[in-house]
Design a protein around this motif. Structure first.
Motif, mmCIF file in Angstrom:
data_model
loop_
_atom_site.group_PDB
_atom_site.id
_atom_site.type_symbol
_atom_site.label_atom_id
_atom_site.label_comp_id
_atom_site.label_asym_id
_atom_site.label_seq_id
_atom_site.Cartn_x
_atom_site.Cartn_y
_atom_site.Cartn_z
ATOM 1 N N GLN A 88 0.832 -1.186 0.000
ATOM 2 C CA GLN A 88 0.000 0.000 0.000
ATOM 3 C C GLN A 88 0.875 1.248 0.000
ATOM 4 O OE1 GLN A 88 -2.139 -0.605 3.617
ATOM 5 N NE2 GLN A 88 -3.241 -2.403 2.873
ATOM 6 N N SER A 89 0.512 2.212 -0.823
ATOM 7 C CA SER A 89 1.218 3.490 -0.824
ATOM 8 C C SER A 89 0.657 4.375 0.270
ATOM 9 C CB SER A 89 1.080 4.189 -2.179
ATOM 10 O OG SER A 89 1.758 3.464 -3.176
ATOM 11 N N GLY A 90 1.515 5.224 0.822
ATOM 12 C CA GLY A 90 1.087 6.106 1.897
ATOM 13 C C GLY A 90 1.652 7.497 1.730
ATOM 14 N N TYR A 91 1.525 8.292 2.786
ATOM 15 C CA TYR A 91 1.938 9.688 2.771
ATOM 16 C C TYR A 91 3.081 9.918 3.749
ATOM 17 C CZ TYR A 91 -2.386 10.591 0.222
ATOM 18 O OH TYR A 91 -3.394 10.590 -0.713
ATOM 19 N N TYR B 71 5.342 15.120 5.400
ATOM 20 C CA TYR B 71 5.022 16.359 4.684
ATOM 21 C C TYR B 71 3.678 16.255 3.968
ATOM 22 C CZ TYR B 71 9.914 17.684 5.400
ATOM 23 O OH TYR B 71 11.127 18.009 5.969
ATOM 24 N N GLY B 72 2.994 15.109 4.084
ATOM 25 C CA GLY B 72 1.705 14.927 3.449
ATOM 26 C C GLY B 72 1.769 14.597 1.978
ATOM 27 N N THR B 73 2.937 14.282 1.448
ATOM 28 C CA THR B 73 3.100 13.940 0.041
ATOM 29 C C THR B 73 3.228 12.424 -0.106
ATOM 30 O OG1 THR B 73 5.485 14.241 0.265
ATOM 31 C CG2 THR B 73 4.202 16.130 -0.496
ATOM 32 N N PRO B 74 2.930 11.855 -1.274
ATOM 33 C CA PRO B 74 3.113 10.415 -1.456
ATOM 34 C C PRO B 74 4.568 10.031 -1.211
ATOM 35 C CG PRO B 74 1.813 11.336 -3.252
ATOM 36 C CD PRO B 74 2.349 12.493 -2.480
ATOM 37 N N PRO C 29 10.140 11.123 -0.838
ATOM 38 C CA PRO C 29 9.040 10.805 -1.764
ATOM 39 C C PRO C 29 9.214 9.448 -2.417
ATOM 40 C CG PRO C 29 10.591 12.298 -2.810
ATOM 41 C CD PRO C 29 11.046 12.163 -1.379
ATOM 42 N N THR C 30 8.108 8.892 -2.896
ATOM 43 C CA THR C 30 8.110 7.750 -3.791
ATOM 44 C C THR C 30 7.493 8.198 -5.113
ATOM 45 O OG1 THR C 30 5.976 7.010 -2.932
ATOM 46 C CG2 THR C 30 7.955 6.033 -1.951
ATOM 47 N N ALA C 31 7.516 7.312 -6.102
ATOM 48 C CA ALA C 31 7.090 7.711 -7.444
ATOM 49 C C ALA C 31 5.613 7.480 -7.711
ATOM 50 C CB ALA C 31 7.924 6.969 -8.494
ATOM 51 N N HIS C 32 4.957 6.663 -6.920
ATOM 52 C CA HIS C 32 3.590 6.298 -7.243
ATOM 53 C C HIS C 32 2.602 7.410 -6.910
ATOM 54 C CE1 HIS C 32 5.508 2.305 -7.107
ATOM 55 N NE2 HIS C 32 4.602 1.998 -8.019
ATOM 56 N N VAL D 78 13.675 13.864 -8.601
ATOM 57 C CA VAL D 78 13.240 12.855 -9.565
ATOM 58 C C VAL D 78 13.374 11.524 -8.852
ATOM 59 C CG1 VAL D 78 13.657 11.743 -11.777
ATOM 60 C CG2 VAL D 78 13.965 14.217 -11.556
ATOM 61 N N VAL D 79 12.316 10.716 -8.846
ATOM 62 C CA VAL D 79 12.311 9.505 -8.036
ATOM 63 C C VAL D 79 11.722 8.349 -8.834
ATOM 64 C CG1 VAL D 79 10.056 10.088 -7.032
ATOM 65 C CG2 VAL D 79 11.606 8.548 -5.799
ATOM 66 N N ALA D 80 12.241 7.136 -8.552
ATOM 67 C CA ALA D 80 11.742 5.912 -9.187
ATOM 68 C C ALA D 80 11.409 4.895 -8.108
ATOM 69 C CB ALA D 80 12.786 5.338 -10.149
ATOM 70 N N SER D 81 10.314 4.150 -8.307
ATOM 71 C CA SER D 81 9.895 3.119 -7.359
ATOM 72 C C SER D 81 9.545 1.853 -8.121
ATOM 73 C CB SER D 81 8.681 3.585 -6.546
ATOM 74 O OG SER D 81 8.979 4.723 -5.771
ATOM 75 N N LYS D 82 9.966 0.699 -7.552
ATOM 76 C CA LYS D 82 9.716 -0.594 -8.213
ATOM 77 C C LYS D 82 9.239 -1.603 -7.183
ATOM 78 C CE LYS D 82 9.857 -3.323 -11.856
ATOM 79 N NZ LYS D 82 8.854 -4.266 -11.329
ATOM 80 N N THR D 83 8.120 -2.261 -7.504
ATOM 81 C CA THR D 83 7.585 -3.318 -6.662
ATOM 82 C C THR D 83 8.269 -4.627 -7.049
ATOM 83 O OG1 THR D 83 5.462 -2.172 -6.552
ATOM 84 C CG2 THR D 83 5.493 -4.480 -5.905
ATOM 85 N N LEU D 84 9.072 -5.181 -6.122
ATOM 86 C CA LEU D 84 9.826 -6.401 -6.407
ATOM 87 C C LEU D 84 8.991 -7.651 -6.167
ATOM 88 C CD1 LEU D 84 13.261 -5.404 -4.845
ATOM 89 C CD2 LEU D 84 12.451 -5.102 -7.198
#
Length: 693
Positions: free
Chosen positions: A13-16, A19-22, A28-31, A127-133
């Motif tokens: 699950q993605s969260g905040y 700072y209230g941002t994803p 930060p994350t990318a999603h 600039v951010v990248a996120s990957k679900t392994l």
């Protein structure tokens, strides 16, 4: 509030962030979050409180407005923050755009800006990248600038593009609200990253390497020991999340996030009355007693009015010519005019003679006709239970301008209605108390003596609250057209909120007119005139408004103060479709300043609306004061979305970082675009999915 990767239904699950941002914990994350989600996040650690409102404005674009209370912030920061005791207050905005979604081979990639309009305390880019392994494991890595280049910094890789990217100047002290775009993505850069592990359906663990050195806070606000942060989150309910953090190697923090999505009402099917059935003509010919229990001796108009009232509408006019019936309706219950049109048409199948084949349904508001929706009776009989009935009914309907004049049924005028119920009023971001609220009773009434004339008013009596406790004096060098707002709260109990008389008319095809006089709102009264050009089938509209107003006495009675002024605006409106609407107003404001207001709103099919606006005038930033220019966020929540009932009532709130005098405009109920837009073809098309509801 929950979002998975683009892979097949991952459990993570993605969260905040705090700072209230994803994001993870503070990185930060990318999603992106689910489209349309609106989330409030409160985070606390020693000497730091952050309140953030985040809106997923589009599937790829996330916006956040933040209000932080910072204790013992290093005064050498040069930030011009409001103060109260040892606390400093900072307001900031963030934006993040999802460049590419996650695929089986590639990560999600996003770019973000933080504090690009504020005082610069949290100014950074990434600039951010996120990957679900695996379904339970996600990794994130990114590169940051500004505050996110404080740990392990290196030369900006963008320096190979141009030398200007190699250096970054400190933001000079300002009133906030000033965009310094020339510094974006400039100066040193640094890497950050983290990992998330979904242990159970509700429990998630996170760890991150933060590239923020917290130089302004270290040693004063808190003690910075190392760049590693750790967190655990628990999903209490679908829309409530609790987090606990261990930050900077020295501090413990907690966080609460509450999220709602306009697309997911608490009462999914609604508690409103079921729609009337389509009565086949063979049954209609038998009379009305069996279906609606209404005496057959009543006239057709009376029977039509009675059945419409059963479903929250009124009959304005009814004309039968051969095989065609024109039905004019007053929609008093449904936010969607398409739903009102659909219910009215279905109800008329049990009222009108069997030989009537064509229904022309015309919504009427304030005595003005909206679009004329032409429906064939046999289509209603055929499509009522079809799977694609909504689309097919729209494709077969004809929506065009109502060229014939309105023809009210006998007894339609005069019309009187009143309501008594609770009210709730709020105030945000007073540095002495960031949140204040009042609750009480409001009596409102509406009287229409003849077609197009509307007399309306409202009186309030506070029962509990603290809006009147603000003691801050205005320091504005402009005329105090808004900055004395707290004096109105202090002396206005009970208060005459508004009392106006309005005349609405159509001076020509595609033209609408309005003249309103009286006490418009809490602070102003006078006379207002407006002319709007809006073709029924067009997404474009234009209008002009001229007002002569005088400032009301603080007690909100019948008296006025000495300040008076003529104001006016030329307005341009455009409906982009899918709920996105833009508006530009240019002209003279209440303080005598000249400029323009730019607004963008997103309205959902169920009536929710979230938008932002900004006003730039000829008032210099230093004369305007804190915030530099007027701007804010406006939210409108349908009451029916909460309680499941059919009602046109909404709760509306405008959230401004600070209330000043520049760029202020008088508030007037039932401006023309607000009156006619939802009865025209673009809005009917956008909400036609409720035609059979």
């Amino acid at each position: 509030m929950l979002c998975g990767s683009a892979l097949a239904e991952p459990q993570i699950q993605s969260g905040y962030t705090t700072y209230g941002t994803p994001g993870l914990i503070e990185m930060p994350t990318a999603h992106a979050m689910p489209d349309g989600e609106l989330a409030y996040t409160f985070s606390y650690s020693r000497n730091t409180k952050r309140n953030t409102l985040t809106f997923q404005m589009a599937p790829r674009l996330t916006g956040s407005f933040r209000y932080a209370l910072l204790n013992d912030m290093d005064p050498s920061s040069g930030a011009n923050l409001g103060t109260s005791g040892s606390f400093r207050f900072d307001r900031s905005f963030s934006l993040q755009y999802l460049i590419s979604e996650e695929s089986e081979r590639w990560p999600a990639v996003s770019v973000g800006l933080n504090d690009f309009l504020g005082t610069g305390i949290y100014r950074s880019e990434h600039v951010v990248a996120s990957k679900t392994l695996t379904p339970q494991l996600r990794v994130t890595g990114g590169i940051g600038w500004g505050r996110l280049a404080g740990v392990g910094a290196f030369d900006n890789p963008l320096g190979v593009v141009a030398d200007r990217f190699k250096t970054r100047e400190d933001r000079v002290s300002n009133q906030g609200g000033q965009l310094e775009a020339s510094e974006i993505f400039r100066g040193d850069a640094a890497f950050f990253g983290g990992v998330e592990f979904q242990a159970t359906e509700k429990l998630k663990f996170s760890a991150e390497f933060s590239s923020d050195r917290y130089e302004l806070e270290d040693g004063a606000t808190f003690d910075y020991e190392n760049p590693f942060n750790f967190g655990v989150s628990y999903q209490v309910r679908k829309n409530i999340n609790l987090k606990a953090h261990y930050l900077y190697g020295s501090e413990v923090g907690v966080q609460l996030t509450y999220a709602v999505n306009p697309k997911n009402p608490p009462n999914y099917s609604g508690l409103e009355k079921a729609p009337p059935p389509v009565v086949r003509r063979s049954a209609a010919a038998l009379g009305w007693e069996e279906t609606y229990r209404i005496s057959a001796q009543n006239s057709t108009e009376r029977r039509a009015d009675q059945v419409l009232k059963q479903y929250g509408m009124g009959l304005h006019g009814l004309t039968i010519t051969g095989a065609t019936a024109r039905i004019e309706i007053d929609n008093r219950s449904y936010l969607s005019q398409a739903q009102a049109v659909g219910r009215a048409a279905r109800a008329m199948t049990g009222v009108l003679p069997a030989q009537v084949e064509t229904f022309e349904v015309v919504p009427v508001k304030n005595g003005i006709a909206g679009a004329e929706v032409t429906l064939r009776r046999r289509d209603l009989e055929t499509l009522e239970f079809e799977l694609d009935g909504a689309w097919d009914s729209y494709a077969r309907a004809r929506i065009e301008s109502a060229t014939d004049p309105l023809n009210p049924v006998p007894g339609r005028y005069p019309y009187f209605d009143y309501d008594i119920g609770p009210y709730f009023a709020t105030s945000f971001f007073d540095p002495d108390n960031p949140f204040r609220a009042d609750a009480g009773i409001e009596l409102s009434a509406r009287f229409e003596p003849v077609q197009g004339v509307v007399l309306q008013g409202a009186v309030r009596k506070k029962l509990v609250g603290n809006l009147d406790e603000s003691t801050r004096d205005s320091t504005s060098v402009l005329p105090h057209v808004r900055s004395d707002f707290n004096l109105y709260e202090k002396h206005g109990d009970p208060a005459l909120k508004h009392l106006t008389g309005g005349y609405y008319f159509k001076p020509g095809e595609d033209l609408y007119g309005r003249v309103t006089a009286g006490y418009f709102e809490t602070q102003y009264g006078g006379i207002s005139t407006e002319l709007l050009w809006k073709p029924v089938d067009s997404r474009l509209a234009a209008g002009v408004e001229v007002n002569y107003v005088r400032q009301r006495a603080f007690d909100q009675g019948f008296e006025f103060r000495d300040y008076e002024i003529a104001t006016g605006h030329a307005s341009l409106y455009y409906d982009f479709g899918n709920g996105y609407e833009a508006q530009i107003d240019a002209g003279r404001y209440l303080a005598g300043d000249w400029g323009a207001t730019f607004a963008l709103d997103r309205t959902f099919k169920n009536g929710w609306s979230v938008g932002a606006f900004a006003t730039l005038t000829d008032v210099p930033f230093d004369e305007f004061g804190e915030g530099s220019f007027d701007k804010g966020i406006r939210i409108e929540i349908p009451i029916g979305w909460v309680n499941g009932q059919a009602t046109r009532e909404t709760y509306t709130n405008v959230i401004r970082p600070v209330t000043r005098d520049g760029g202020a405009r008088v508030n007037i109920n039932d401006r023309l675009y607000e009156t006619v837009r939802d009865t025209h073809q673009p809005a009917l098309a956008d909400t036609w999915g409720r035609f059979w509801r």
